[in-house]
Motif scaffolding. Structure first.
Motif, PDB file in Angstrom:
ATOM      1  N   GLU A  17       1.121  -1.442  -0.279  1.00 12.96           N
ATOM      2  CA  GLU A  17      -0.059  -0.031  -0.162  1.00 12.96           C
ATOM      3  C   GLU A  17       0.805   1.409  -0.733  1.00 12.96           C
ATOM      4  O   GLU A  17       0.744   2.042  -0.628  1.00 12.96           O
ATOM      5  N   ILE A  18       1.856   1.365   0.582  1.00  7.09           N
ATOM      6  CA  ILE A  18       3.213   2.244   0.627  1.00  7.09           C
ATOM      7  C   ILE A  18       3.240   2.175  -0.851  1.00  7.09           C
ATOM      8  O   ILE A  18       3.724   3.287  -1.212  1.00  7.09           O
ATOM      9  N   VAL A  19       3.803   1.677  -1.831  1.00  9.73           N
ATOM     10  CA  VAL A  19       4.176   2.185  -2.827  1.00  9.73           C
ATOM     11  C   VAL A  19       3.318   1.910  -2.963  1.00  9.73           C
ATOM     12  O   VAL A  19       3.079   3.635  -4.961  1.00  9.73           O
ATOM     13  N   GLU A  20       1.841   2.067  -3.411  1.00  8.87           N
ATOM     14  CA  GLU A  20       0.777   2.366  -4.347  1.00  8.87           C
ATOM     15  C   GLU A  20      -0.017   3.749  -4.199  1.00  8.87           C
ATOM     16  O   GLU A  20       0.211   4.567  -4.927  1.00  8.87           O
ATOM     17  N   GLN A  21       1.163   3.710  -2.614  1.00  3.94           N
ATOM     18  CA  GLN A  21       0.255   5.475  -2.914  1.00  3.94           C
ATOM     19  C   GLN A  21       1.698   6.541  -2.854  1.00  3.94           C
ATOM     20  O   GLN A  21       1.485   7.615  -3.718  1.00  3.94           O
ATOM     21  N   GLU A  22       3.070   5.691  -3.271  1.00  2.00           N
ATOM     22  CA  GLU A  22       3.860   6.204  -3.807  1.00  2.00           C
ATOM     23  C   GLU A  22       3.846   6.373  -5.591  1.00  2.00           C
ATOM     24  O   GLU A  22       3.835   8.027  -6.216  1.00  2.00           O
ATOM     25  N   GLU A  23       3.181   5.787  -5.786  1.00  3.65           N
ATOM     26  CA  GLU A  23       3.212   6.121  -7.649  1.00  3.65           C
ATOM     27  C   GLU A  23       1.932   6.630  -7.851  1.00  3.65           C
ATOM     28  O   GLU A  23       2.477   7.522  -8.878  1.00  3.65           O
ATOM     29  N   ARG A  24       1.030   6.808  -6.856  1.00  5.45           N
ATOM     30  CA  ARG A  24      -0.800   8.022  -7.454  1.00  5.45           C
ATOM     31  C   ARG A  24       0.413   9.125  -6.564  1.00  5.45           C
ATOM     32  O   ARG A  24      -1.007  10.150  -7.117  1.00  5.45           O
ATOM     33  N   TYR A  25       1.154   9.806  -5.842  1.00  7.05           N
ATOM     34  CA  TYR A  25       0.916  11.072  -4.926  1.00  7.05           C
ATOM     35  C   TYR A  25       2.259  11.637  -5.356  1.00  7.05           C
ATOM     36  O   TYR A  25       2.278  13.011  -4.983  1.00  7.05           O
ATOM     37  N   MET A  26       3.552  10.569  -6.112  1.00  7.31           N
ATOM     38  CA  MET A  26       4.664  10.902  -5.700  1.00  7.31           C
ATOM     39  C   MET A  26       5.209  11.244  -7.270  1.00  7.31           C
ATOM     40  O   MET A  26       4.455  10.700  -7.974  1.00  7.31           O
ATOM     41  N   PRO A  27       5.897  12.254  -7.883  1.00 11.89           N
ATOM     42  CA  PRO A  27       6.369  12.150  -8.679  1.00 11.89           C
ATOM     43  C   PRO A  27       7.277  11.382  -9.551  1.00 11.89           C
ATOM     44  O   PRO A  27       7.505   9.989  -9.306  1.00 11.89           O
ATOM     45  N   ALA A  28       7.117  11.574 -10.631  1.00  9.57           N
ATOM     46  CA  ALA A  28       6.877  10.425 -11.959  1.00  9.57           C
ATOM     47  C   ALA A  28       8.091   9.797 -11.320  1.00  9.57           C
ATOM     48  O   ALA A  28       9.395  10.736 -11.461  1.00  9.57           O
ATOM     49  N   GLY A  29       8.516   8.380 -11.628  1.00 12.43           N
ATOM     50  CA  GLY A  29       9.850   8.055 -11.507  1.00 12.43           C
ATOM     51  C   GLY A  29      10.083   7.951  -9.680  1.00 12.43           C
ATOM     52  O   GLY A  29      11.173   6.914  -9.618  1.00 12.43           O
ATOM     53  N   GLU A  30       9.447   8.238  -8.740  1.00 11.44           N
ATOM     54  CA  GLU A  30      10.038   7.525  -7.777  1.00 11.44           C
ATOM     55  C   GLU A  30      10.054   6.434  -7.325  1.00 11.44           C
ATOM     56  O   GLU A  30      11.086   6.095  -6.301  1.00 11.44           O
ATOM     57  N   THR A  31       9.121   5.573  -7.478  1.00 11.38           N
ATOM     58  CA  THR A  31       9.426   4.062  -7.936  1.00 11.38           C
ATOM     59  C   THR A  31      10.384   3.345  -7.826  1.00 11.38           C
ATOM     60  O   THR A  31      10.728   2.331  -8.059  1.00 11.38           O
ATOM     61  N   GLU A  32      11.694   4.100  -9.263  1.00  6.13           N
ATOM     62  CA  GLU A  32      13.301   3.304  -9.531  1.00  6.13           C
ATOM     63  C   GLU A  32      13.488   2.861  -8.587  1.00  6.13           C
ATOM     64  O   GLU A  32      14.328   1.970  -9.132  1.00  6.13           O
ATOM     65  N   LYS A  33      13.007   3.868  -7.773  1.00  9.29           N
ATOM     66  CA  LYS A  33      14.513   3.412  -6.341  1.00  9.29           C
ATOM     67  C   LYS A  33      14.484   2.262  -6.186  1.00  9.29           C
ATOM     68  O   LYS A  33      15.566   1.386  -5.671  1.00  9.29           O
ATOM     69  N   TYR A  34      13.134   1.224  -6.336  1.00  5.77           N
ATOM     70  CA  TYR A  34      13.106  -0.345  -6.253  1.00  5.77           C
ATOM     71  C   TYR A  34      14.238  -1.276  -7.119  1.00  5.77           C
ATOM     72  O   TYR A  34      13.900  -2.236  -6.696  1.00  5.77           O
ATOM     73  N   ASP A  35      14.795  -0.527  -8.297  1.00  4.39           N
ATOM     74  CA  ASP A  35      14.672  -1.460  -9.868  1.00  4.39           C
ATOM     75  C   ASP A  35      16.391  -1.733  -8.866  1.00  4.39           C
ATOM     76  O   ASP A  35      16.970  -0.657  -8.258  1.00  4.39           O
ATOM     77  N   GLY A  36      17.249  -3.046  -8.864  1.00 10.52           N
ATOM     78  CA  GLY A  36      18.934  -2.629  -8.822  1.00 10.52           C
ATOM     79  C   GLY A  36      18.774  -2.776  -7.471  1.00 10.52           C
ATOM     80  O   GLY A  36      19.885  -2.414  -6.868  1.00 10.52           O
ATOM     81  N   THR A  37      17.892  -2.575  -6.172  1.00 12.95           N
ATOM     82  CA  THR A  37      18.785  -2.570  -4.768  1.00 12.95           C
ATOM     83  C   THR A  37      18.098  -3.942  -4.111  1.00 12.95           C
ATOM     84  O   THR A  37      17.704  -4.812  -4.681  1.00 12.95           O
TER      85      THR A  37
END
Length: 310
Positions: free
Chosen positions: A282-302
């Motif tokens: 749900e936190i990830v979903e909120q990030e995708e909905r409300y935060m600037p584009a590309g915010e969830t890219e932080k999950y790639d390669g970590t």
């Protein structure tokens, strides 16, 4: 529907409502995941988990209200909360009911014990006069009617287990409290199956059964046949938590990491993952909905668990 409306509907239903006890949001979430339609917030568990003290009138109303708010916020099902003896006289009950209504819980039970109160299944309980207790339930009902008509008030009497107490006195008190405006009755400390049946026959209101301490170990189906409308298991999460932590901590002392791996594997046997249970998706979903584009890219390669997965 709010929690009070849903709780009322569940109690009116033909099937008995089963409410396992939770002492914090995490255990309430586990109970909801197990498929139950309502949760009971235990006063003993709240006292022990938040303050490390027994159910002996040592925890305060603000602490109980804060826990009720947190528990109800964590689950979608309605919560029935323990409000002890209302934390004082009738004027204290007015504020107590107002504060619990603000938490969003579906309802509470209030008892007729004197202060300081104590667990309904230990010795040494005392009750206030019937007239004073009736006034407290009239006060509770008036607040309900003024602030939230669906808020559910259960009148608990400890008269059976108090010094010189009788079942007849407890039944008379339960009926008087419901006549004063309580929605349901809770006759605490019934000694045997005969008393369980007699209380059901004599109380003219919906009935709560507390399966704890000295209570006869009756199944919900048996209680339903006897005429009970809801049953609470206040010690379920509290005792399960203490038992599991003690056992695994003892193993850790002797078996080392093997004991921790054992509990990890036991958790993996549940129908949900740990991070999913905690709400990370749900936190990830909120990030995708409300935060600037590309915010969830932080999950790639970590490194670390992929908390995007349901």
């Amino acid at each position: 529907m709010d929690s009070g409306s849903r709780l009322r509907a569940l109690i009116r239903d033909d099937d008995i409502l089963v409410c396992p006890g939770a002492h914090d949001p995490m255990t309430a979430m586990a109970i909801e995941r197990a498929g139950f339609d309502a949760v009971y917030m235990t006063g003993y568990g709240t006292s022990l988990s938040r303050a490390g003290v027994p159910d002996a009138g040592l925890i305060t109303m603000p602490e109980m209200v804060a826990n009720a708010n947190a528990v109800q916020e964590a689950v979608d099902v309605p919560v029935l909360g323990d409000a002890d003896n209302g934390y004082g006289n009738a004027t204290n009950v007015v504020r107590t009911v107002r504060e619990y209504i603000k938490t969003g819980v579906g309802g509470i039970h209030i008892e007729d014990q004197s202060f300081p109160k104590r667990c309904g299944h230990v010795g040494g309980r005392r009750v206030i006069s019937r007239d004073e207790a009736v006034g407290k339930f009239r006060a509770a009902a008036d607040v309900r009617d003024d602030r939230d008509e669906d808020f559910y008030i259960v009148a608990r009497t400890d008269a059976r287990g108090a010094v010189g107490g009788s079942l007849e006195e407890a039944v008379e008190r339960a009926n008087a409290y419901c006549d004063a405006g309580a929605d349901a009755a809770f006759v605490e400390g019934l000694a045997d199956e005969e008393e369980v049946a007699r209380a059901s026959e004599a109380v003219d209101a919906p009935l709560l059964y507390n399966l704890a301490g000295i209570s006869p170990r009756l199944d919900p189906e048996e209680l339903e046949v006897l005429g009970y409308d809801l049953v609470i298991y206040p010690g379920l999460a509290m005792q399960a938590t203490v038992t599991a932590v003690y056992n695994y901590a003892s193993k850790l002392d002797t078996a080392g990491t093997e004991a921790f791996v054992e509990i990890e594997e036991a958790f993996e046997g549940l129908p949900f993952g740990f991070h999913e249970f905690s709400g990370f998706p749900e936190i990830v979903e909120q990030e995708e909905r409300y935060m600037p584009a590309g915010e969830t890219e932080k999950y790639d390669g970590t490194l670390g668990a992929d908390v995007r997965e349901k």
